[in-house]
Design a protein around this motif. Structure first.
Motif, short mmCIF file in Angstrom:
data_model
loop_
_atom_site.label_atom_id
_atom_site.label_comp_id
_atom_site.label_asym_id
_atom_site.label_seq_id
_atom_site.Cartn_x
_atom_site.Cartn_y
_atom_site.Cartn_z
N HIS A 6 62.61 26.65 56.70
CA HIS A 6 62.31 25.09 56.32
C HIS A 6 60.92 24.76 57.25
O HIS A 6 61.16 25.01 58.45
CB HIS A 6 63.47 24.36 56.77
N PHE A 7 59.84 24.76 56.52
CA PHE A 7 58.72 24.42 57.26
C PHE A 7 58.62 22.55 57.34
O PHE A 7 58.65 22.11 56.28
CB PHE A 7 57.29 24.88 56.42
N LEU A 8 57.98 22.43 58.50
CA LEU A 8 58.03 21.00 58.68
C LEU A 8 56.38 20.62 58.76
O LEU A 8 55.73 21.22 59.50
CB LEU A 8 58.67 20.50 59.93
N LEU A 9 56.15 19.36 57.78
CA LEU A 9 54.69 18.99 58.04
C LEU A 9 54.73 17.55 58.66
O LEU A 9 55.42 16.86 58.10
CB LEU A 9 53.95 19.20 56.63
N PRO A 14 53.44 9.94 55.36
CA PRO A 14 54.19 10.86 54.69
C PRO A 14 54.46 10.52 53.23
O PRO A 14 54.52 11.40 52.37
CB PRO A 14 55.58 10.81 55.46
N ASP A 15 54.40 9.35 52.79
CA ASP A 15 54.54 8.98 51.46
C ASP A 15 53.40 9.46 50.33
O ASP A 15 53.47 10.15 49.62
CB ASP A 15 54.65 7.52 51.22
N ALA A 16 52.17 9.28 51.17
CA ALA A 16 51.10 9.76 50.50
C ALA A 16 51.09 11.41 50.31
O ALA A 16 50.64 11.86 49.34
CB ALA A 16 49.74 9.13 51.20
N ASP A 17 51.44 12.10 51.61
CA ASP A 17 51.17 13.34 51.50
C ASP A 17 52.31 13.82 50.51
O ASP A 17 52.11 15.02 50.00
CB ASP A 17 51.58 14.00 52.80
N SER A 107 46.71 12.12 54.31
CA SER A 107 46.78 11.70 55.78
C SER A 107 45.76 12.22 56.74
O SER A 107 45.47 11.52 57.87
CB SER A 107 48.19 12.16 56.32
N GLY A 108 44.76 13.17 56.07
CA GLY A 108 43.92 13.62 57.13
C GLY A 108 44.20 14.81 57.56
O GLY A 108 43.38 15.83 58.04
N ALA A 109 45.64 15.53 57.54
CA ALA A 109 46.00 16.83 57.93
C ALA A 109 45.38 17.92 57.11
O ALA A 109 45.31 17.60 55.80
CB ALA A 109 47.52 16.70 57.87
#
Length: 126
Positions: A6-9, A14-17, A107-109
């Motif tokens: 399970h990969f966490l970002l 968060p909603d936009a991503d 988000s820019g990430a």
């Protein structure tokens, strides 16, 4: 035994991503409750790289951080497809390990995208 990862970002938006992952990258998802989406990812592989800092970045709970690079068979074709969905890319560079670029989430990430030049482990254990 271990049956998945399970990969966490972590995100400042968060909603936009989540919308980007769902509608632009077209990752399928399940709703874990109250609209909290968990996305299915393409087959994955993992490598361990040396850290240039004192140590790898960590989440708040001390779990080691990670970088996400999505892999593709044809980088330029994948970029063209995603550019039609308004995705902007950094300059493409040739590395010993692959042809690589990055793109930002809302988000820019940044997420890496590359066409590997190395053998992959994607079909191991399948």
């Amino acid at each position: 035994m271990i049956n998945g990862a399970h990969f966490l970002l972590y995100s400042k938006d968060p909603d936009a991503d989540r919308a980007f992952l769902r509608y632009v990258l077209e990752f399928e998802s399940v709703d874990a409750g109250r609209g909290w989406l968990i996305f299915g990812l393409p087959p994955a592989e993992m490598a361990v790289h040396p850290s240039e800092d004192e140590g790898p970045s960590k989440a708040n709970d001390g779990v080691v951080g990670a970088a996400l690079y999505l892999m593709c068979d044809d980088l330029h074709a994948t970029m063209k497809q995603l550019q039609s969905r308004k995705v902007k890319f950094a300059a493409v560079s040739e590395q010993q390990w692959g042809t690589v670029t990055t793109f930002p989430l809302p988000s820019g990430a940044k997420i890496g995208l590359y066409q590997p030049k190395h053998p992959t482990a994607l079909k191991l254990g399948r």
